[in-house]
Design an enzyme around this catalytic site. Sequence first.
Site, PDB file in Angstrom:
ATOM      1  N   LEU A   1      82.627   9.255  -1.132  1.00 38.72           N
ATOM      2  CA  LEU A   1      82.244   9.386  -2.547  1.00 38.72           C
ATOM      3  C   LEU A   1      82.832  10.635  -3.186  1.00 38.72           C
ATOM      4  CD1 LEU A   1      78.452   8.460  -2.366  1.00 38.72           C
ATOM      5  CD2 LEU A   1      80.322   7.008  -3.093  1.00 38.72           C
ATOM      6  N   ARG A   2      83.199  11.607  -2.358  1.00 34.39           N
ATOM      7  CA  ARG A   2      83.852  12.863  -2.786  1.00 34.39           C
ATOM      8  C   ARG A   2      82.943  13.837  -3.526  1.00 34.39           C
ATOM      9  NH1 ARG A   2      87.437  11.979   0.929  1.00 34.39           N
ATOM     10  NH2 ARG A   2      89.272  10.803   0.334  1.00 34.39           N
TER      11      ARG A   2
ATOM     12  N   ASP B   1      83.184  11.797  10.451  1.00 34.93           N
ATOM     13  CA  ASP B   1      84.331  10.994   9.992  1.00 34.93           C
ATOM     14  C   ASP B   1      85.426  11.804   9.310  1.00 34.93           C
ATOM     15  OD1 ASP B   1      85.651   8.411   9.591  1.00 34.93           O
ATOM     16  OD2 ASP B   1      85.385   8.886   7.491  1.00 34.93           O
TER      17      ASP B   1
ATOM     18  N   HIS C   1      84.562   8.290  14.404  1.00 36.69           N
ATOM     19  CA  HIS C   1      85.968   8.323  13.999  1.00 36.69           C
ATOM     20  C   HIS C   1      86.697   8.646  15.298  1.00 36.69           C
ATOM     21  CE1 HIS C   1      89.451   9.725  11.381  1.00 36.69           C
ATOM     22  NE2 HIS C   1      89.765  10.231  12.557  1.00 36.69           N
TER      23      HIS C   1
ATOM     24  N   HIS D   1      86.786   2.000  11.547  1.00 38.11           N
ATOM     25  CA  HIS D   1      88.189   1.673  11.221  1.00 38.11           C
ATOM     26  C   HIS D   1      89.114   1.420  12.415  1.00 38.11           C
ATOM     27  CE1 HIS D   1      88.545   6.020  11.797  1.00 38.11           C
ATOM     28  NE2 HIS D   1      88.021   6.299  10.627  1.00 38.11           N
TER      29      HIS D   1
ATOM     30  N   ASP E   1      86.562   1.897   3.918  1.00 39.06           N
ATOM     31  CA  ASP E   1      87.070   3.268   4.117  1.00 39.06           C
ATOM     32  C   ASP E   1      87.660   3.791   2.804  1.00 39.06           C
ATOM     33  OD1 ASP E   1      87.621   5.713   5.192  1.00 39.06           O
ATOM     34  OD2 ASP E   1      89.012   5.006   6.723  1.00 39.06           O
TER      35      ASP E   1
ATOM     36  N   HIS F   1      92.074   9.628  -3.712  1.00 33.79           N
ATOM     37  CA  HIS F   1      92.837  10.874  -3.851  1.00 33.79           C
ATOM     38  C   HIS F   1      93.522  10.873  -5.217  1.00 33.79           C
ATOM     39  CE1 HIS F   1      92.249  12.127   0.273  1.00 33.79           C
ATOM     40  NE2 HIS F   1      92.661  10.948   0.712  1.00 33.79           N
TER      41      HIS F   1
ATOM     42  N   GLY G   1      94.679   8.266   3.114  1.00 26.21           N
ATOM     43  CA  GLY G   1      93.538   7.529   2.567  1.00 26.21           C
ATOM     44  C   GLY G   1      93.902   6.634   1.412  1.00 26.21           C
TER      45      GLY G   1
HETATM   46  O1  DOR Z   1      92.713   7.967   5.638  1.00 26.07           O
HETATM   47  C1  DOR Z   1      91.702   8.620   5.772  1.00 26.07           C
HETATM   48  N1  DOR Z   1      91.114   9.234   4.726  1.00 26.07           N
HETATM   49  N2  DOR Z   1      91.155   8.731   6.991  1.00 26.07           N
HETATM   50  C2  DOR Z   1      90.124   9.553   7.240  1.00 26.07           C
HETATM   51  O2  DOR Z   1      89.704   9.612   8.354  1.00 26.07           O
HETATM   52  C3  DOR Z   1      89.548  10.381   6.151  1.00 26.07           C
HETATM   53  C4  DOR Z   1      89.805   9.809   4.836  1.00 26.07           C
HETATM   54  C5  DOR Z   1      89.561  10.753   3.714  1.00 26.07           C
HETATM   55  O3  DOR Z   1      88.478  11.336   3.634  1.00 26.07           O
HETATM   56  O4  DOR Z   1      90.446  10.899   2.849  1.00 26.07           O
HETATM   57 ZN    ZN Z   2      86.588   7.405   6.514  1.00 21.64          ZN
END
Ligand code: DOR
Ligand code: ZN
Length: 424
Positions: free
Chosen positions: A63-64, A152, A179, A232, A305, A309, A324
């Site tokens: 969720l950031r 994770d 993870h 994943h 997942d 970004h 990600g």
């Molecule tokens: O691709 C990924 N993004 N893998 C992860 O384990 C973390 C995640 C992220 O938080 O961006």
């Molecule tokens: Zn993840």
Amino acid sequence: MRLLIKGGRVIDPANNLDIIADILAQDSKISRIAKNIRAEADKVIDAKGMIVMPGIIDMHVHLREPGREDKETVATATKAALKGGITTVLAMPNTYPAIDSPENIESLKRIIKKSACANVLIAAAITKGRLGKELTDIQACKQHGASAITDDGASVDSGVLFAGALKKAKAGKLLVICHSEDKKISNNGVVNQGLISTRLGLRGIPRASEYKRVQRDIDLAKKTGARVHIAHLSCKESVDIIAAAKKKGIQVTAETAPHYFALTEDALLDYDTNMKMNPPLRSQQDLEAIKQGLKNGIIDVIASDHAPHTENEKDIEFDRAEFGVIGLETELAAGITELIDAGLLSWLELAGKMCLNPARILEINKGTLSAGADADITVISPDKGWQVEKSGFVSKSRNSPFLGRKLKGVVEYTIYEGRIAYKA
Ligand code: DOR
Ligand code: ZN
């Protein structure tokens, strides 16, 4: 509040139900399913030609918030979830600060209360700061409402420390999400190790970095009796290891994400950073193994997942781009297109992976349309096609690996707690 959904094809794996019927929801609970329900309702949905299934439970979502609200927030992610037919998400703890204490859980709960438009469950960190050095107060995290623990984004490298966490999780009856990655073996790789990484001149991530750690995590689960869920899965060997563990009766469940059954490393040939994630896209053979794992029940769960970004973090050299991809708004359609339309899974099986199994793993009264369950329902036009476009996303971020792809299946209504929370 009474909501009546009429004439849809009702899919409820908990009751092995795939029938044309009506559903009545009252005051946030499912009241009943039957043919031709005649009842007064405040709202009636005509679902003829549509699929009616439990609200999707996505148990792997970043969720950031707090800390990276420029990528996503609880408000934007839950809005995106509803658009994707998802009514519950499990929030990963790799925020800033990490969700590694009762105080941080409480402050996230306040944000959720204020701004979430779907159900948000919280996964707390296993170690403080997710640094793999010192355990969090696992029991206290549970008491403050954590639904699971995970670091994770990273694995707890120390087997001794991780075994300690598993023992505490076992005692506190808490789910541990793994993870599974040995970062020493990953060796700062950015794509799957193989012909493609060689051709691209990019550092490769061997599959052993995943499956060796899957094996360790399962060995420790066996030793401690804790309940573990492997996140994943991306490669064939991991599927084989899980299959063997399940055969032995070890308490383990497993998850994959749509990109691992819909895409391979071939998608990287033009250095598209929207195809960069961890674990990485693997080979065709791995993709087939993941699909078979879904078919034969070795893989229990499909989760997104969802890892948003910003453009600044993706639109740069491949090596430097973040790992990600987003997934909330495409995961159902990816499942319909790649698994149901391809003839691999039935609707009942897909709803098992996206609704029922996550509910069982998280031990919540959802994921089913049984009378008395929470009235979280997704109504879908299964045959409507659409093209994934940047401008179409509700999420704050646009880093989708499905951009430009044609998918099938449109969410018409998402019902959360007996009310229409999203309408196409
Ligand atoms: O691709 C990924 N993004 N893998 C992860 O384990 C973390 C995640 C992220 O938080 O961006
Ligand atoms: Zn993840």
